[in-house]
Motif scaffolding. Sequence first.
Motif, short mmCIF file in Angstrom:
data_model
loop_
_atom_site.label_atom_id
_atom_site.label_comp_id
_atom_site.label_asym_id
_atom_site.label_seq_id
_atom_site.Cartn_x
_atom_site.Cartn_y
_atom_site.Cartn_z
N LEU A 62 49.71 48.88 49.26
CA LEU A 62 48.88 47.68 49.38
C LEU A 62 48.38 47.22 48.01
CD1 LEU A 62 47.57 45.53 51.18
CD2 LEU A 62 45.62 47.09 51.44
N HIS A 63 48.01 48.15 47.16
CA HIS A 63 47.62 47.79 45.79
C HIS A 63 48.77 47.07 45.08
CE1 HIS A 63 44.44 50.86 46.36
NE2 HIS A 63 43.79 50.20 45.41
N LYS A 64 49.98 47.60 45.23
CA LYS A 64 51.15 47.00 44.59
C LYS A 64 51.41 45.61 45.15
CE LYS A 64 53.62 48.28 41.79
NZ LYS A 64 53.64 47.91 40.35
N ALA A 65 51.31 45.44 46.47
CA ALA A 65 51.51 44.13 47.08
C ALA A 65 50.45 43.14 46.60
CB ALA A 65 51.48 44.25 48.60
N LYS A 87 41.06 53.93 47.01
CA LYS A 87 40.92 53.47 45.63
C LYS A 87 42.09 53.96 44.79
CE LYS A 87 36.04 53.10 46.10
NZ LYS A 87 34.85 52.81 45.42
N ASP A 88 42.45 53.14 43.82
CA ASP A 88 43.51 53.54 42.90
C ASP A 88 42.94 54.52 41.87
OD1 ASP A 88 42.12 52.02 40.99
OD2 ASP A 88 43.62 50.44 40.90
N ALA A 89 43.76 54.90 40.91
CA ALA A 89 43.34 55.88 39.91
C ALA A 89 42.20 55.36 39.04
CB ALA A 89 44.53 56.29 39.04
N ASN A 90 41.99 54.05 39.02
CA ASN A 90 40.89 53.47 38.25
C ASN A 90 39.67 53.16 39.11
OD1 ASN A 90 42.33 53.48 35.81
ND2 ASN A 90 43.40 51.61 36.39
N GLY A 91 39.69 53.62 40.37
CA GLY A 91 38.54 53.48 41.24
C GLY A 91 38.41 52.13 41.93
N ARG A 92 39.51 51.37 42.05
CA ARG A 92 39.46 50.05 42.67
C ARG A 92 40.21 50.04 44.00
NH1 ARG A 92 40.10 48.29 37.07
NH2 ARG A 92 42.30 48.74 37.30
N GLU A 96 39.54 44.74 45.37
CA GLU A 96 38.97 44.65 44.02
C GLU A 96 40.06 44.41 42.98
OE1 GLU A 96 35.16 47.60 44.80
OE2 GLU A 96 37.07 48.46 44.19
N TYR A 97 41.20 45.03 43.18
CA TYR A 97 42.34 44.85 42.27
C TYR A 97 42.83 43.40 42.32
CZ TYR A 97 46.50 46.50 39.74
OH TYR A 97 47.49 46.71 38.80
N ALA A 98 42.95 42.84 43.53
CA ALA A 98 43.37 41.44 43.68
C ALA A 98 42.35 40.50 43.03
CB ALA A 98 43.54 41.11 45.16
N GLN A 99 41.06 40.80 43.18
CA GLN A 99 40.03 39.98 42.54
C GLN A 99 40.17 40.03 41.02
OE1 GLN A 99 36.73 41.99 44.40
NE2 GLN A 99 36.37 40.31 45.84
N MET A 100 40.38 41.22 40.49
CA MET A 100 40.53 41.39 39.04
C MET A 100 41.73 40.60 38.51
SD MET A 100 41.22 44.88 36.92
CE MET A 100 42.98 44.87 37.19
N GLU A 105 44.77 34.29 47.06
CA GLU A 105 45.31 34.27 48.42
C GLU A 105 45.22 35.67 49.03
OE1 GLU A 105 49.19 32.55 50.82
OE2 GLU A 105 49.28 32.71 48.64
N VAL A 106 45.50 36.68 48.24
CA VAL A 106 45.39 38.07 48.70
C VAL A 106 43.93 38.40 48.96
CG1 VAL A 106 45.75 40.49 48.08
CG2 VAL A 106 47.47 38.79 47.44
#
Length: 114
Positions: A62-65, A87-92, A96-100, A105-106
């Motif tokens: 899901l992080h990758k998508a 959470k990913d290895a950076n704690g997101r 949160e990753y999509a926001q960053m 749309e995600v």
Amino acid sequence: MLSRGGDARKGQLLHHAVERDSDSVAVLKLLIANGAAINSTMYEDHYPSRALFFFMPLGTALHKAAELGKMDVVHYLVDEGTNLDIKDANGRTALEYAQMLNKWEVVQALEKVN
């Protein structure tokens, strides 16, 4: 691969399937049906690789998508019950990753589910 004895539970198959240009969802369905863990994080079972790529986010499929803005994959993974709190290895989280990454749309899709 599967017809020759390959194991969908080994390696980072879900993560690589997300990166495919056209048939990501079909490949994800096949892998999940054959035992691939939908909530696995990149290299979670292979410490040497995880240590080597420590600087990368190393999240779930899901992080990758979310990173790639692949809405069809995001919807499929959410519908399949992927855990949005991982959470990913950076704690997101994936949200949160999509926001960053300004993948709005995600972000909207994931906020509707939360």
